[in-house]
Structure formats: C-alpha cells, structure tokens
Design an enzyme around this catalytic site. Structure first.
Site, PDB file in Angstrom:
ATOM      1  N   HIS A  37       0.840  -1.210   0.000  1.00  0.00           N
ATOM      2  CA  HIS A  37       0.000   0.000   0.000  1.00  0.00           C
ATOM      3  C   HIS A  37       0.873   1.258   0.000  1.00  0.00           C
ATOM      4  CE1 HIS A  37      -2.731  -2.908   2.251  1.00  0.00           C
ATOM      5  NE2 HIS A  37      -3.495  -2.532   1.254  1.00  0.00           N
ATOM      6  N   GLN A  61     -17.811  -6.943  -0.667  1.00  0.00           N
ATOM      7  CA  GLN A  61     -16.908  -7.800  -1.440  1.00  0.00           C
ATOM      8  C   GLN A  61     -16.507  -9.077  -0.696  1.00  0.00           C
ATOM      9  OE1 GLN A  61     -13.963  -4.406  -1.587  1.00  0.00           O
ATOM     10  NE2 GLN A  61     -12.479  -6.063  -1.610  1.00  0.00           N
ATOM     11  N   ASP A 150      -3.413  -7.850  -7.148  1.00  0.00           N
ATOM     12  CA  ASP A 150      -4.809  -8.174  -7.466  1.00  0.00           C
ATOM     13  C   ASP A 150      -5.031  -7.901  -8.945  1.00  0.00           C
ATOM     14  OD1 ASP A 150      -5.966  -8.854  -4.807  1.00  0.00           O
ATOM     15  OD2 ASP A 150      -5.200  -6.870  -4.334  1.00  0.00           O
TER      16      ASP A 150
HETATM   17  O1  PAF Z   1      -7.767  -3.878  -3.043  1.00  0.00           O
HETATM   18  C1  PAF Z   1      -8.458  -3.542  -2.052  1.00  0.00           C
HETATM   19  O2  PAF Z   1      -7.937  -3.324  -0.959  1.00  0.00           O
HETATM   20  C2  PAF Z   1      -9.966  -3.415  -2.183  1.00  0.00           C
HETATM   21  O3  PAF Z   1     -10.477  -4.389  -3.029  1.00  0.00           O
HETATM   22  C3  PAF Z   1     -10.401  -2.010  -2.637  1.00  0.00           C
HETATM   23  C4  PAF Z   1      -9.891  -1.673  -4.020  1.00  0.00           C
HETATM   24  C5  PAF Z   1      -9.916  -0.968  -1.639  1.00  0.00           C
HETATM   25  C6  PAF Z   1     -11.933  -1.939  -2.679  1.00  0.00           C
HETATM   26  O4  PAF Z   1     -12.503  -2.213  -1.437  1.00  0.00           O
END
Ligand code: PAF
Length: 286
Positions: A37, A61, A150
C-alpha cells in the site's frame, strides 16, 4: 492529514484540494496497511500534488463464509503510516455512511467479474466495483492507484473506468514482496510460522513457469501443468486456480505470448492467497 468520515465532507475537501488545478491522486484501501500500500502512496505522491487515501473494509466484497469479521483492523496504526507518508486527506467512512438502508444499486463488469477470483468468490468483484465506483464519485481523483497483486481486480477496474467514462487514470503499482518472495498481503497476518513457509510455494510455482517460458516453452497445457505440479508438492496447500490468461480480458490464452499473466490462488490453511507474474520477453517476467 485531514480525516473525513462523511461523504459530504470528503467530497468538499477533495473539490477544495483540486480547486487551484492541483492533480489529485487516490489510493483506496481496506486498511491493515503494508509496504505494498505504501508503495502506491509513494507513487501517487511522486506524480500528484495532493494525495487522498481511503480505509474502508467493504462488506459487499466478502462472501457469507469469508473473513469480514476477522479482517485485520488497526486504524491508529494505519493513520500513523499514512501521516508519515504525508498523505493530505483520509476518507474513513462507516458502513452505514457508504451503504445507507435501502441502497440496492450495483456496478458490475459482466463476464470479467466471473473469471479467476470471481469464479471462486461469486459476487466479490461486483462488491469491489460498486465500492470503487462510489469512491471515484466521492473523491473525483485524477489518478487512482491499485496493486498489480490483485491483477484481476485491476483489469476489472480499468474496464469499469473505461466503460463508465470515469475521467481517472488507473495506475498499477508493482507487487511488493518479502525478502523470501512472498507477495505482501494484509491476509499474511493470518499465517502461523509453518504456513508462512508453506505459502512460498505460490511464488515458486510462478517462478517455475516463468523459467520454462523464458526457456522457450509456449504450450499452455504444459506450462499450466508445471505450475499446478509445483503447488501439489506442498501437501497442506490447496490450489484454487493456476491459470495463464490475457491480462486485459482475463481469458485463457491459446499461445502463451508476451504479456500473458500467470496467476495463482491457493488456500494455505484457511487463508486464501493470490499471486501472479506477467511474462515479458524484453525484461523477463515481472
Ligand atoms: O484492493 C483492495 O484493498 C480493495 O479491493 C479495494 C480496491 C480498496 C476496494 O474495497
């Protein structure tokens, strides 16, 4: 760093930040921040005058038997990390703020949403695209940053942004790995020391396929079989998928050409991990 908890406040703060023509970069996250991140935040800082991040564990999700309740949350730690990177704006809404009672609208990228992780996690990507579309409307960023780890999510978000004409540049950040090759993930925190070692098989399987491909192997079945065989060597790791696909359409490729994406997902204990490499003839696999 200014922290906004409501949509109204965040939208106003972002508009204010952009008022004098400043480029706004946006890093959406679910918190439990790691170097992956932070590398996205640094990339945003390098090319944008103002950087916003979000921390929101998006219930949409997660499947009913997934880890929504136990997903790692440590807001104070995450806030301190973002502050250290000089992020200007942080959006940290509640679930009720994002999804007030009665919200019934979804954003779905049909077809792509059912591939790779979408096949094993039905509804996952429609939850991702719904929240990312909402976040794009709230933040109105010029550029948004997503990790290459991802890879399916990245392809789906690119497609959503294109199809729905979001005026945002989607920027991909390279996978950040631990020294021994394990791709950084918030879910690595679930692994005990033994599982942590077993998890290395994901990266090993990708490296094996990469090496075969660099040696001239182009046959999909043979390459895929080599990857699956490597995973099978680690008894306690259960393969979900090992696929070689087109990085944009996520469809399996026939001839494994330059640019193909090798992607793996597996369960280590009860922890589902993913990893991938892109095959690149000019630079080797990334
Ligand atoms: O990759 C992530 O952490 C999540 O899928 C995101 C893009 C913040 C959406 O909730």
């Amino acid at each position: 760093m200014r922290i906004c908890q409501t949509i109204e406040e965040m939208r106003a703060a972002c508009r204010e930040a952009k008022r004098s023509g400043k480029r706004l970069g946006f890093v959406p996250t679910m918190g439990a921040l790691h170097e992956g991140h932070l590398s996205l935040v640094r990339a945003a800082k390098a090319s944008c005058e103002v950087v916003a991040a979000s921390i929101f564990v998006n219930p949409l999700q997660f499947g009913p038997r997934e880890d929504l309740q136990k997903y790692p949350r440590d807001f104070d730690r995450d806030r301190a990390l973002l502050e250290k990177e000089s992020v200007e704006l942080l959006f940290a809404p509640s679930v009720e703020e994002m999804y007030p009672p009665g919200a019934i609208t979804w954003v779905e990228v049909e077809g792509l949403s059912d591939r790779l992780d979408g096949h094993s996690r039905p509804g996952h990507f429609r939850g991702v695209t719904t929240v990312v579309a909402k976040l794009f409307h709230i933040v109105e960023p010029d550029a948004a940053y997503f990790g290459q780890k991802d890879a399916a999510q990245l392809a789906i978000i690119r497609r959503m942004a294109r199809d729905l004409n979001f005026p945002v540049e989607i920027v991909a950040g390279p996978i950040v790995r631990e020294a021994d090759g394990l791709a950084m993930s918030s879910r690595n925190a679930y692994l005990n020391p033994q599982q942590r070692k077993q998890a290395l098989v994901l990266h090993r399987s990708l490296l094996r396929v990469k090496k075969l491909w660099e040696g001239g192997e182009r046959d999909l079945a043979r390459l895929r079989a080599a990857g699956r065989e490597e995973i099978a060597r680690e008894d306690s790791v259960r393969l979900d998928y090992f696929e070689i696909v087109d990085a944009g359409s996520l469809e399996p490729v026939v001839d494994v050409a330059d640019g193909a994406l090798v992607a793996v997902a597996a369960l280590v204990g009860t922890t589902r991990l993913i990893d991938n490499v892109a095959l690149d003839a000019s630079h080797g696999a990334r």
